[in-house]
Design a protein around this motif. Structure first.
Motif, PDB file in Angstrom:
ATOM      1  N   UNK A  58       0.809  -1.220   0.000  1.00 45.72           N
ATOM      2  CA  UNK A  58       0.000   0.000   0.000  1.00 45.72           C
ATOM      3  C   UNK A  58       0.838   1.263   0.000  1.00 45.72           C
ATOM      4  N   UNK A  59       1.922   1.293   0.767  1.00 47.48           N
ATOM      5  CA  UNK A  59       2.740   2.499   0.849  1.00 47.48           C
ATOM      6  C   UNK A  59       3.349   2.835  -0.516  1.00 47.48           C
ATOM      7  N   UNK A  60       3.815   1.834  -1.208  1.00 50.76           N
ATOM      8  CA  UNK A  60       4.429   2.083  -2.506  1.00 50.76           C
ATOM      9  C   UNK A  60       3.391   2.435  -3.562  1.00 50.76           C
ATOM     10  N   UNK A  61       2.172   1.906  -3.442  1.00 48.88           N
ATOM     11  CA  UNK A  61       1.105   2.272  -4.368  1.00 48.88           C
ATOM     12  C   UNK A  61       0.827   3.763  -4.242  1.00 48.88           C
ATOM     13  N   UNK A  62       0.646   4.225  -3.022  1.00 47.01           N
ATOM     14  CA  UNK A  62       0.367   5.648  -2.783  1.00 47.01           C
ATOM     15  C   UNK A  62       1.502   6.515  -3.287  1.00 47.01           C
ATOM     16  N   UNK A  63       2.727   6.123  -3.008  1.00 47.76           N
ATOM     17  CA  UNK A  63       3.886   6.900  -3.462  1.00 47.76           C
ATOM     18  C   UNK A  63       3.959   6.942  -4.986  1.00 47.76           C
ATOM     19  N   UNK A  64       3.678   5.828  -5.633  1.00 49.43           N
ATOM     20  CA  UNK A  64       3.687   5.787  -7.096  1.00 49.43           C
ATOM     21  C   UNK A  64       2.613   6.707  -7.657  1.00 49.43           C
ATOM     22  N   UNK A  65       1.431   6.676  -7.073  1.00 48.65           N
ATOM     23  CA  UNK A  65       0.357   7.563  -7.529  1.00 48.65           C
ATOM     24  C   UNK A  65       0.739   9.026  -7.346  1.00 48.65           C
ATOM     25  N   UNK A  66       1.369   9.338  -6.234  1.00 54.44           N
ATOM     26  CA  UNK A  66       1.802  10.728  -5.990  1.00 54.44           C
ATOM     27  C   UNK A  66       2.821  11.167  -7.030  1.00 54.44           C
ATOM     28  N   UNK A  67       3.754  10.289  -7.375  1.00 59.84           N
ATOM     29  CA  UNK A  67       4.771  10.621  -8.390  1.00 59.84           C
ATOM     30  C   UNK A  67       4.119  10.833  -9.747  1.00 59.84           C
ATOM     31  N   UNK A  68       3.108  10.042 -10.059  1.00 57.23           N
ATOM     32  CA  UNK A  68       2.411  10.213 -11.333  1.00 57.23           C
ATOM     33  C   UNK A  68       1.698  11.565 -11.387  1.00 57.23           C
ATOM     34  N   UNK A  69       1.086  11.967 -10.289  1.00 62.38           N
ATOM     35  CA  UNK A  69       0.423  13.280 -10.239  1.00 62.38           C
ATOM     36  C   UNK A  69       1.458  14.388 -10.375  1.00 62.38           C
ATOM     37  N   UNK A  70       2.591  14.267  -9.682  1.00 60.91           N
ATOM     38  CA  UNK A  70       3.671  15.259  -9.828  1.00 60.91           C
ATOM     39  C   UNK A  70       4.131  15.341 -11.276  1.00 60.91           C
ATOM     40  N   UNK A  71       4.319  14.205 -11.900  1.00 57.84           N
ATOM     41  CA  UNK A  71       4.777  14.141 -13.285  1.00 57.84           C
ATOM     42  C   UNK A  71       3.766  14.753 -14.247  1.00 57.84           C
ATOM     43  N   UNK A  72       2.488  14.671 -13.903  1.00 55.80           N
ATOM     44  CA  UNK A  72       1.448  15.182 -14.803  1.00 55.80           C
ATOM     45  C   UNK A  72       1.586  16.679 -15.060  1.00 55.80           C
ATOM     46  N   UNK A  73       2.208  17.389 -14.147  1.00 55.28           N
ATOM     47  CA  UNK A  73       2.423  18.827 -14.354  1.00 55.28           C
ATOM     48  C   UNK A  73       3.518  19.128 -15.357  1.00 55.28           C
ATOM     49  N   UNK A  74       4.317  18.123 -15.699  1.00 55.77           N
ATOM     50  CA  UNK A  74       5.443  18.337 -16.614  1.00 55.77           C
ATOM     51  C   UNK A  74       5.237  17.663 -17.970  1.00 55.77           C
ATOM     52  N   UNK A  75       4.142  16.960 -18.174  1.00 58.51           N
ATOM     53  CA  UNK A  75       3.918  16.310 -19.471  1.00 58.51           C
ATOM     54  C   UNK A  75       2.550  16.684 -20.026  1.00 58.51           C
ATOM     55  N   UNK A  76       2.392  16.397 -21.284  1.00 65.26           N
ATOM     56  CA  UNK A  76       1.114  16.655 -21.941  1.00 65.26           C
ATOM     57  C   UNK A  76       0.043  15.663 -21.490  1.00 65.26           C
TER      58      UNK A  76
END
Length: 195
Positions: A13-31
């Motif tokens: 669970x901890x890594x799932x949440x962290x992965x989702x957070x990284x994807x949201x962070x990344x969304x600000x830098x990609x189309x």
């Protein structure tokens, strides 16, 4: 465009949440970010956390399949997040309200699950048997959790909804709807603990 293919399937669970957070962070830098997955629970967790009340434009696209081909369809995020128990409840209500003419789920299964959800704490505290629905109902009455009147009705519904009785599969559809309507009324209005 960044594509993730099942990035969280076997994570804790901890890594799932962290992965989702990284994807949201990344969304600000990609189309665009595309997440491909057959891991419904992971997608559901992502949608519950990020798809409602946020500024992110998150679309759920599902693969549809018929006898000849496959295609893509915009999915309903709210329906996607329904649990099996939620789906069963909605199925019964849709049947009662004439949106469908045949039940996909068995009301007896819904009754058993509803007792487990509604009285789970008491069942655990009093070590009430889950061997049979009869024993569970008797355990609820014996431990003062439900009234005698509720237990009588629970046993009546247990018997009525037994698969051997074929109440839902064989009767006239209006009889089935009336039975389902009374069952749902009992579940949501009368199935209450003492006190």
């Amino acid at each position: 465009v960044v594509v993730f293919d099942d990035p969280v399937t076997s994570f804790d669970d901890h890594r799932v949440t962290q992965t989702h957070m990284k994807m949201i962070e990344l969304s600000g830098r990609c189309e665009q970010i595309i997440l491909l997955s057959h891991f419904k629970e992971g997608i559901a967790q992502f949608l519950q956390t990020h798809a409602f009340g946020n500024t992110y434009d998150i679309k759920l696209i599902t693969i549809t399949k018929d006898a000849e081909s496959s295609g893509l369809e915009i999915g309903d995020k709210n329906n996607f997040l329904l649990t099996l128990h939620d789906e069963c409840r909605e199925d019964i209500i849709d049947f009662i309200e004439r949106r469908i003419d045949r039940l996909k789920y068995r009301p007896r299964v819904f009754l058993e699950a509803e007792l487990s959800y509604r009285f789970g704490k008491q069942i655990r505290e009093h070590n009430i048997s889950n061997d049979s629905l009869r024993d569970r109902i008797d355990g609820l009455i014996d431990n003062g959790i439900i009234s005698n009147a509720v237990s009588v009705n629970l046993h009546r519904w247990r018997e009525t909804l037994n698969p051997e009785h074929h109440v839902f599969p064989g009767n006239d559809i209006e009889d089935q709807r009336n039975t389902a309507r009374e069952f749902i009324r009992f579940i949501f209005h009368d199935l209450v603990p003492i006190g």
